[in-house]
Design a protein around this motif. Structure first.
Motif, PDB file in Angstrom:
ATOM      1  N   UNK A   1      39.534  14.673  48.355  1.00 17.03           N
ATOM      2  CA  UNK A   1      40.060  15.700  47.449  1.00 17.03           C
ATOM      3  C   UNK A   1      40.693  16.829  48.260  1.00 17.03           C
ATOM      4  N   UNK A   2      41.858  17.280  47.786  1.00 18.41           N
ATOM      5  CA  UNK A   2      42.455  18.487  48.358  1.00 18.41           C
ATOM      6  C   UNK A   2      42.941  19.357  47.224  1.00 18.41           C
ATOM      7  N   UNK A   3      42.560  20.611  47.280  1.00 19.53           N
ATOM      8  CA  UNK A   3      43.133  21.587  46.358  1.00 19.53           C
ATOM      9  C   UNK A   3      44.097  22.412  47.191  1.00 19.53           C
ATOM     10  N   UNK A   4      45.363  22.476  46.742  1.00 23.48           N
ATOM     11  CA  UNK A   4      46.363  23.167  47.557  1.00 23.48           C
ATOM     12  C   UNK A   4      46.911  24.372  46.814  1.00 23.48           C
ATOM     13  N   UNK A   5      46.590  25.541  47.313  1.00 24.11           N
ATOM     14  CA  UNK A   5      47.160  26.787  46.782  1.00 24.11           C
ATOM     15  C   UNK A   5      46.936  26.992  45.297  1.00 24.11           C
ATOM     16  N   UNK A   6      45.719  26.720  44.847  1.00 29.48           N
ATOM     17  CA  UNK A   6      45.433  26.865  43.411  1.00 29.48           C
ATOM     18  C   UNK A   6      45.417  28.346  43.024  1.00 29.48           C
ATOM     19  N   UNK A   7      46.211  28.681  42.017  1.00 31.34           N
ATOM     20  CA  UNK A   7      46.240  30.037  41.497  1.00 31.34           C
ATOM     21  C   UNK A   7      45.998  29.979  40.001  1.00 31.34           C
ATOM     22  N   UNK A   8      45.069  30.805  39.542  1.00 30.18           N
ATOM     23  CA  UNK A   8      44.794  30.858  38.110  1.00 30.18           C
ATOM     24  C   UNK A   8      44.664  32.317  37.688  1.00 30.18           C
ATOM     25  N   UNK A   9      45.531  32.691  36.743  1.00 26.63           N
ATOM     26  CA  UNK A   9      45.503  34.074  36.245  1.00 26.63           C
ATOM     27  C   UNK A   9      44.952  34.096  34.827  1.00 26.63           C
ATOM     28  N   UNK A  10      44.125  35.110  34.558  1.00 27.66           N
ATOM     29  CA  UNK A  10      43.745  35.421  33.182  1.00 27.66           C
ATOM     30  C   UNK A  10      44.294  36.800  32.909  1.00 27.66           C
ATOM     31  N   UNK A  11      44.449  37.165  31.647  1.00 26.14           N
ATOM     32  CA  UNK A  11      44.970  38.502  31.366  1.00 26.14           C
ATOM     33  C   UNK A  11      44.216  39.576  32.158  1.00 26.14           C
ATOM     34  N   UNK A  12      44.924  40.222  33.061  1.00 27.96           N
ATOM     35  CA  UNK A  12      44.335  41.321  33.832  1.00 27.96           C
ATOM     36  C   UNK A  12      43.513  40.885  35.029  1.00 27.96           C
ATOM     37  N   UNK A  13      43.322  39.581  35.228  1.00 24.16           N
ATOM     38  CA  UNK A  13      42.494  39.120  36.347  1.00 24.16           C
ATOM     39  C   UNK A  13      43.215  38.001  37.094  1.00 24.16           C
ATOM     40  N   UNK A  14      43.158  38.091  38.397  1.00 19.50           N
ATOM     41  CA  UNK A  14      43.635  36.982  39.224  1.00 19.50           C
ATOM     42  C   UNK A  14      42.367  36.255  39.680  1.00 19.50           C
TER      43      UNK A  14
END
Lengths: 308, 508
Positions: free
Chosen positions: B4-17
């Motif tokens: 498994x590789x996770x590459x540069x995962x970005x997840x934003x929620x309203x007002x939160x990174x």
């Protein structure tokens, strides 16, 4: 007539079966609904609705089976209303059940008045009484179960089926899981909403059968509020039977027996009014005696909200 | 090889990174821990991997192939299994029924025997020791967790995500879990181990990725990492893992427990003839394996459980027959074991929770009822002093994180300046940062000449803070030893009954 004659009379036991059947059907309906996690106190209203429409459509079409079919359709309509409010709108299930019961009481009384005036037509077609060849010839047993309304036999068949469906099929496993832990059910990739709709609808179907049997099977007429609390007694039978089909069946027959006893005591020195309250007293005793010992499905009555 | 590789995962929620370009690798047969405080973004990352959230940026590569996961079923189909912190099990059903639910081997009839046979052989293959027809509710938590693990393997998982797996386990159960994990990795299973506990991460993991505020701060080999290094990365500053405890003379006896006997809620006697004293300016630690009477002792001292025999004195005055409220007024503060059900009323606002022990205080209750603005101002003041976040006194207490809930309880109890504070498991489930805070508060009370009774299942906590340590075994106080010279091994011997009760001089 002395007591021994009464208890040994096949009539008492045949009547037990006949009077227990509508309660058994509704109790089984309640079992399916609550196993899926929806508290169902609307059996009374669904039975009453079906009882009215069974007479209405039977006399309209001249065919008791068509009457039964359409009465069941009306019962399912009530069930759908209930499922929508309980599952989708997440309304309080006791309040919805009460509302369904009140709607049914008012609606059937009103329709009875509009269509039939005081009483339903006496020439309403009935569900047939059947005689089982061979069985009917047996002494005593034949008198008790050999010669009954067709619905009694259908009911016994439905109970066998229900037991297997609930405890030996994949669907039963899933239905019960929705009533025990909807979060776990959903995490297994199943739709709790769908399962609960099905539970409520199966419950409505069975309750409607019980109601229709009352009006076009046992009594051949519809009178105002004719279920007179049988739906609530079925609720007690469901709890008394620990939310299992055979438990519900046994409990319903106990209540049927108490009612039959009331009829048998008519014309004896025992005040039969006293005996007539027996099923209701039994209901209270059964429920009080079982407090804390009979365990409902863990998520019974708790609306489920999707996690996302 | 990386499964498994996770590459540069970005997840934003309203007002939160929640996840900021997080990369993560998992090799075959590896235990890779993700370490971080609550809110660091561990759960978000795992929910992305489990298909619950779709990442805003980045990609998931499984066995060298990029995949899109649009739901848990998708993740499961790709061989990813997850054991949630809160088990998804149905207590009234059997192990087999729980495992096959949703993926039954046959479409219509449920063939119990065949299903059970399959579960049995899986359980044997992975050395899980689970009885396929046991009812879930009859199983201890540790075995329930193994049922969850089996659930994943029944669905052919080869990547197992364990979310805070030891949170609900006893130390023995944790050890058993670790040996199961070692066995799994030998069979080629790869494990992602999510935790905020430094010691267990170092014990079980091959590699550790530390997350803080949505960022993967570093990935280290567990062999080279030190607890201090990990703690600093986790919190983002130099953390004091072992608080300094200046030597201090204990004063007069504040709490005197004499021949105390306590029955639990089931009527069975749990505390037998326990006697000890706690002095002013002293932290008295109670060590013991769970279930040896320590929490009955705490509840009896706080007045929650009735005393069935013996005497309690607070600063020389008998408090044995006082109610919990009277004892609170007499100067006993109490941090119960379970903060969310006993310490707070989750649906009440923070302010109302502060008022729980103040409901006859004329400062807050005037002739016209509650003085809400006074109460809220007071709550806000305490929240500032104890750094409770978010700083909104009207927020329901249940909306706070565990650490902040505990700070509210601490603030409430400490602000009433108790002579004696009973702290039962005060840091259970808390972050490193919050633990440090709680420890400092306890030491501050000690410095101010108050008495502290610390009850904890964490031996390290007992050893770090206590001036004297009492060991409960089977409801009896089998030894009292000075904290300065006590060792883990010594206490462990008393705690398990391996060392018999001490002779005169050590027993109080």
């Amino acid at each position: 007539m002395d007591l021994a004659t009464i208890f040994l009379s096949p009539t008492l036991w045949a009547m037990t079966l006949s009077l227990g059947t509508p309660i058994a059907l509704a109790a089984l309906g309640g079992t399916f609904s609550e196993r899926s996690g929806v508290v169902n106190i609307a059996m009374e209203g669904i039975m009453l609705t079906a009882a009215f429409f069974a007479v209405f459509f039977s006399s309209l079409t001249g065919n008791a089976w068509l009457g039964l079919l359409l009465a069941v359709a009306c019962g399912l309509g009530m069930g759908l209303l209930m499922a929508w409010a309980a599952v989708h709108l997440r309304a309080d299930q006791i309040v919805i059940g009460t509302a369904v019961n009140m709607i049914a009481a008012g609606l059937t009384a009103y329709l009875l008045h509009i269509f039939f005036g005081q009483g339903s037509p006496s020439n309403t077609p009935q569900l047939p009484v059947v005689t089982i060849p061979g069985l009917a010839q047996l002494p005593f047993v034949g008198d008790v179960i050999g010669h009954q309304n067709v619905m009694v036999y259908i009911t016994i068949g439905l109970f066998i089926l229900a037991h297997y469906v609930l405890f030996h099929t994949v669907f039963g496993l899933r239905l019960r899981s929705a009533g025990e832990n909807p979060q776990a059910t959903e995490s297994a990739g199943l739709s709790v909403y769908r399962l609960r709709y099905l539970g409520v609808l199966i419950g409505a179907f069975l309750s409607a059968l019980g109601g229709a049997y009352l009006s076009i099977g046992v009594l051949n007429s519809f009178t105002q509020n004719m279920t007179s609390g049988r739906g609530y007694i079925a609720l007690a039978a469901m709890i008394f039977g620990k939310w299992t089909p055979w438990g519900a069946f046994g409990a319903a027959m106990l209540f049927g027996w108490a009612s039959a006893l009331g009829y048998m005591f008519q014309g004896t020195s025992v005040p039969y009014q006293l005996v007539l309250i027996l099923p209701y007293v039994l209901t209270v005793v059964a429920l009080v005696g079982l407090v804390g010992r009979s365990r409902p499905p863990a998520a019974d009555g708790i609306p489920y909200v999707h996690a996302r | 090889m990386n499964v498994l590789e996770l590459k540069g995962i970005t997840k934003r929620f309203p007002g939160v990174l929640a996840n900021d370009h997080v990369s993560f690798e998992l090799a075959e047969g590896e235990v890779h821990a993700i370490l971080g405080e609550n809110g660091a973004g561990k759960s978000t990352l795992m929910n992305v991997l489990y298909g619950l959230y779709e990442p805003d940026e980045g990609e998931i590569v499984l066995n060298g192939t990029p995949v899109r996961l649009s739901g848990p079923r998708d993740a499961i189909a790709h061989g990813i299994g997850m054991v949630h912190q809160h088990f998804m099990l149905i207590g009234a059903m059997t192990v087999t029924e729980n495992i096959i639910l949703g993926d039954e081997p046959t479409p219509v009839w449920y063939h119990r025997r065949e299903a059970e046979e399959r579960i049995r052989s899986l359980s044997e293959q992975y050395h899980l020791g689970v009885d396929p027809h046991a009812r879930i509710e009859s199983l201890p938590v540790g075995l329930q967790q193994r049922v969850e693990i089996l659930k994943a393997f029944y669905r052919q998982a080869h990547i197992l995500i364990l979310d805070e797996p030891t949170a609900a386990l006893t130390p023995q159960e944790s050890e058993e879990l670790f040996s199961i994990i070692r066995h799994l990795t030998q069979q080629g299973i790869s494990v992602i181990f999510i935790s905020h506990k430094l010691d267990e991460v170092l014990q079980i993991a091959d590699r550790v990725t530390v997350m803080r505020r949505g960022v993967a701060e570093a990935t280290l080999s567990a062999r080279d990492a030190t607890p201090q290094q990990l703690a600093n990365l986790m919190v983002g500053r130099d953390v004091v893992l072992r608080v300094e405890k200046p030597p201090q003379e204990a004063g007069e006896v504040l709490l005197s427990v004499r021949h105390l006997q306590v029955a639990g809620r089931d009527g069975v006697e749990r505390v037998h003839d326990v006697s000890f004293n706690v002095r002013a300016g002293e932290i008295f630690g109670i060590a013991g394996v769970e279930g040896n009477g320590q929490f009955e002792l705490a509840e009896a001292l706080a007045g929650v459980l009735p005393v069935s025999g013996g005497q309690l004195l607070l600063a020389g005055k008998a408090i044995t027959s006082m109610s919990a409220l009277e004892r609170a007024r007499a100067g006993i503060g109490y941090i119960p074991e379970d903060r969310s059900t006993e310490g707070l009323i989750s649906d009440f606002s923070i302010t109302d929770n502060f008022l729980l022990k103040e409901w006859q205080n004329p400062r807050f209750f005037g002739p016209l009822g509650l003085r809400r603005s006074v109460a809220e101002a007071y709550a806000l003041e305490e929240m500032e002093a104890f750094d409770v976040r978010p700083r909104d006194p009207r927020l329901p207490a249940g909306h706070l994180s565990g650490g902040n809930q505990q700070k509210v309880i601490l603030a409430r109890e400490v602000s009433r300046s108790p002579q004696l504070l009973i702290a039962a498991q005060p840091t259970r489930g808390l972050d490193v940062g919050a633990i440090e805070f709680v420890h400092q508060q306890l030491l501050r009370l000690r410095e101010a000449g108050r008495a502290v009774l610390l009850i904890s299942l964490e031996l390290d906590e007992i050893l770090t803070l206590s001036d004297r340590i009492g060991v409960l075994y089977g409801g009896r106080l089998v030894a009292v030893v000075p904290g300065e010279t006590a060792t883990r091994e010594q206490l462990g011997g008393y705690m398990t009954g391996a060392t018999p009760a001490q002779e005169e001089g050590v027993v109080p």
